[in-house]
Design an enzyme around this catalytic site. Structure first.
Site, PDB file in Angstrom:
ATOM      1  N   HIS A 159     -17.923 -14.383  38.219  1.00  0.00           N
ATOM      2  CA  HIS A 159     -17.560 -15.394  37.902  1.00  0.00           C
ATOM      3  C   HIS A 159     -18.465 -15.447  39.301  1.00  0.00           C
ATOM      4  CE1 HIS A 159     -15.854 -15.243  34.408  1.00  0.00           C
ATOM      5  NE2 HIS A 159     -14.466 -14.132  34.149  1.00  0.00           N
TER       6      HIS A 159
ATOM      7  N   ASP B 101     -22.937 -17.144  29.911  1.00  0.00           N
ATOM      8  CA  ASP B 101     -22.792 -15.808  29.440  1.00  0.00           C
ATOM      9  C   ASP B 101     -23.081 -14.736  30.592  1.00  0.00           C
ATOM     10  OD1 ASP B 101     -20.560 -14.895  27.917  1.00  0.00           O
ATOM     11  OD2 ASP B 101     -21.702 -15.010  25.804  1.00  0.00           O
TER      12      ASP B 101
ATOM     13  N   ARG C 119      -7.336 -16.588  27.893  1.00  0.00           N
ATOM     14  CA  ARG C 119      -7.482 -15.208  28.553  1.00  0.00           C
ATOM     15  C   ARG C 119      -6.778 -14.810  29.619  1.00  0.00           C
ATOM     16  NH1 ARG C 119     -13.940 -15.076  30.277  1.00  0.00           N
ATOM     17  NH2 ARG C 119     -14.718 -15.863  28.392  1.00  0.00           N
TER      18      ARG C 119
ATOM     19  N   GLU D 296     -11.238 -22.375  24.339  1.00  0.00           N
ATOM     20  CA  GLU D 296     -10.558 -21.108  23.703  1.00  0.00           C
ATOM     21  C   GLU D 296     -10.286 -20.321  25.196  1.00  0.00           C
ATOM     22  OE1 GLU D 296     -12.946 -22.415  22.592  1.00  0.00           O
ATOM     23  OE2 GLU D 296     -12.390 -23.735  20.406  1.00  0.00           O
ATOM     24  N   ASN D 297     -11.349 -20.211  26.538  1.00  0.00           N
ATOM     25  CA  ASN D 297     -10.856 -19.512  27.653  1.00  0.00           C
ATOM     26  C   ASN D 297      -9.764 -19.702  27.846  1.00  0.00           C
ATOM     27  OD1 ASN D 297     -14.222 -20.332  28.287  1.00  0.00           O
ATOM     28  ND2 ASN D 297     -13.632 -18.463  27.357  1.00  0.00           N
TER      29      ASN D 297
ATOM     30  N   TRP E  24     -21.281  -8.350  33.483  1.00  0.00           N
ATOM     31  CA  TRP E  24     -22.044  -8.141  34.310  1.00  0.00           C
ATOM     32  C   TRP E  24     -20.988  -7.124  35.582  1.00  0.00           C
ATOM     33  CZ3 TRP E  24     -21.577  -8.786  39.791  1.00  0.00           C
ATOM     34  CH2 TRP E  24     -22.522  -8.599  40.754  1.00  0.00           C
TER      35      TRP E  24
ATOM     36  N   SER F  41     -14.408 -22.714  28.085  1.00  0.00           N
ATOM     37  CA  SER F  41     -14.171 -23.506  26.943  1.00  0.00           C
ATOM     38  C   SER F  41     -12.419 -23.465  26.220  1.00  0.00           C
ATOM     39  CB  SER F  41     -15.109 -22.702  25.816  1.00  0.00           C
ATOM     40  OG  SER F  41     -13.931 -21.734  25.427  1.00  0.00           O
TER      41      SER F  41
ATOM     42  N   ARG G  62     -24.605 -16.753  19.446  1.00  0.00           N
ATOM     43  CA  ARG G  62     -23.548 -17.689  18.399  1.00  0.00           C
ATOM     44  C   ARG G  62     -23.392 -18.988  19.323  1.00  0.00           C
ATOM     45  NH1 ARG G  62     -20.663 -13.176  19.548  1.00  0.00           N
ATOM     46  NH2 ARG G  62     -19.720 -13.061  21.005  1.00  0.00           N
TER      47      ARG G  62
HETATM   48  C1  IPE Z   1     -18.824 -19.234  26.108  1.00  0.00           C
HETATM   49  O1  IPE Z   1     -18.465 -18.564  26.427  1.00  0.00           O
HETATM   50  C2  IPE Z   1     -17.945 -20.303  26.916  1.00  0.00           C
HETATM   51  C3  IPE Z   1     -18.795 -20.486  28.461  1.00  0.00           C
HETATM   52  C4  IPE Z   1     -19.405 -19.444  28.224  1.00  0.00           C
HETATM   53  C5  IPE Z   1     -17.769 -20.437  28.698  1.00  0.00           C
HETATM   54  P1  IPE Z   1     -17.421 -16.972  25.739  1.00  0.00           P
HETATM   55  O2  IPE Z   1     -17.348 -15.832  26.173  1.00  0.00           O
HETATM   56  O3  IPE Z   1     -16.241 -17.687  25.601  1.00  0.00           O
HETATM   57  O4  IPE Z   1     -17.894 -16.875  24.289  1.00  0.00           O
HETATM   58  P2  IPE Z   1     -17.381 -15.735  23.627  1.00  0.00           P
HETATM   59  O5  IPE Z   1     -15.983 -15.678  23.039  1.00  0.00           O
HETATM   60  O6  IPE Z   1     -18.199 -14.650  23.634  1.00  0.00           O
HETATM   61  O7  IPE Z   1     -18.127 -16.323  21.857  1.00  0.00           O
HETATM   62  C1  IPE Z   2     -19.313 -16.731  31.203  1.00  0.00           C
HETATM   63  O1  IPE Z   2     -18.976 -15.229  31.275  1.00  0.00           O
HETATM   64  C2  IPE Z   2     -18.045 -17.491  31.595  1.00  0.00           C
HETATM   65  C3  IPE Z   2     -16.819 -17.717  31.496  1.00  0.00           C
HETATM   66  C4  IPE Z   2     -16.561 -18.108  29.687  1.00  0.00           C
HETATM   67  C5  IPE Z   2     -15.605 -18.206  31.614  1.00  0.00           C
HETATM   68  P1  IPE Z   2     -18.030 -14.606  30.507  1.00  0.00           P
HETATM   69  O2  IPE Z   2     -16.649 -14.096  31.499  1.00  0.00           O
HETATM   70  O3  IPE Z   2     -17.589 -15.100  29.032  1.00  0.00           O
HETATM   71  O4  IPE Z   2     -18.730 -13.324  30.332  1.00  0.00           O
HETATM   72  P2  IPE Z   2     -18.729 -11.467  29.529  1.00  0.00           P
HETATM   73  O5  IPE Z   2     -18.601 -12.505  28.013  1.00  0.00           O
HETATM   74  O6  IPE Z   2     -17.193 -12.055  29.064  1.00  0.00           O
HETATM   75  O7  IPE Z   2     -19.282 -10.837  29.365  1.00  0.00           O
HETATM   76 MG    MG Z   3     -19.227 -14.320  27.328  1.00  0.00          MG
END
Ligand code: IPE
Ligand code: IPE
Ligand code: MG
Length: 252
Positions: free
Chosen positions: A36, A19, A70, A66-67, A24, A64, A193
């Site tokens: 990424h 995460d 996005r 839930e992703n 970053w 995930s 979490r």
């Molecule tokens: C969890 O990270 C999923 C992955 C690392 C792929 P998220 O960034 O989606 O989680 P939340 O939304 O902060 O809980």
């Molecule tokens: C984790 O980084 C990668 C994925 C969830 C795909 P994030 O994209 O969640 O990065 P933050 O949490 O927004 O910084």
């Molecule tokens: Mg994240």
């Protein structure tokens, strides 16, 4: 500097919630996708290190359930990056004897991503070293409800009976069927979490959180996390005395 790690006390199964890619990038006035891309470099380092150290199972939370919510542009860029990573890395996986595995709802992934995955899984199927599991379109609750539906169907079909349903049987119906439970979970970026990752499997996993964002996670930090794991006493519900008796027995 390298930490002194006891090769006999490494996690058999290491799981990572990668995460902080977005933050970053945003902290550097860059687009999230650049985060990424940099994160993919950390993946290469961790995969290489884990396999060198002799970790048997490495599971990475890459995308995930839930992703999917996005912005479509970010989702598309992540799918493209995933395909590129798998294509580029398969030769290295062959050299390092690593086998690919995927958990999650693959029917939600684009067809071209699934083709790339099928190809990589087939190519590496005979490898006997580390098992690299990518959690893609993965959610723990979704996995549990799919397993429950599958069990119910098998009861209706008569292949199993209600009395057969046990912890062990349930385990086998999960996407992770055949993998041991994770011994250690690392989550980067300061969030404390689980975010719907491996809800069933993490029951007795040791948890480790670091503030470092995933693109900044280094070899040293990785070794520091593993050293922290080695300092822990895992009890599984027993008393400390029971565990030291066991230790005495295993030393005989
Ligand atoms: C969890 O990270 C999923 C992955 C690392 C792929 P998220 O960034 O989606 O989680 P939340 O939304 O902060 O809980
Ligand atoms: C984790 O980084 C990668 C994925 C969830 C795909 P994030 O994209 O969640 O990065 P933050 O949490 O927004 O910084
Ligand atoms: Mg994240």
């Amino acid at each position: 500097m390298t930490m002194l790690l006891d090769p006999n006390k490494l996690p058999v199964h290491l799981a990572i919630i990668m995460d902080g890619n977005g933050r970053w990038a945003q902290q550097r006035m860059l687009k999230r996708i650049v985060g990424h891309q940099r994160g993919a470099e950390t993946v290469k380092m961790v995969v290489e290190q884990a396999s060198l150290l002799g970790i048997k199972y490495l599971t990475l939370f890459a995308f995930s359930s839930e992703n999917w919510s996005r912005p479509p542009l970010e989702v598309r860029a992540l799918m493209t990056l995933l395909k590129k990573y798998i294509r580029q890395e398969t030769a290295r996986m062959m050299r390092k004897n690593i086998r690919y595995n995927v958990i999650g709802n693959r029917s939600e992934l684009p067809a071209d991503v699934n083709e790339t995955l099928d190809d990589a899984i087939a190519k590496t199927a005979g490898n006997t070293g580390m098992v690299l599991t990518l959690a893609l379109s993965y959610g723990g609750r979704q996995e549990l409800s799919r397993a429950a539906a599958h069990i119910a169907q098998d009861v209706i079909d008569g292949t199993i009976s209600v009395n057969d349903i046990s912890v062990d049987l349930f385990d086998r119906y999960l996407d992770t069927g055949g993998l041991p439970d994770p011994d250690f979970l690392i989550r980067t970026s300061g969030e404390m979490r689980i975010s719907n990752f491996l809800l069933w499997q993490l029951a007795y996993t040791e948890l480790y959180f670091t503030d470092t964002n995933w693109p900044d996670f280094t070899i040293n930090e990785f070794h520091k996390a593993l050293a922290n794991f080695q300092s822990r006493e895992r009890r599984f519900g027993l008393t400390g005395d029971q565990l030291s008796q066991r230790g005495d027995l295993s030393n005989e």
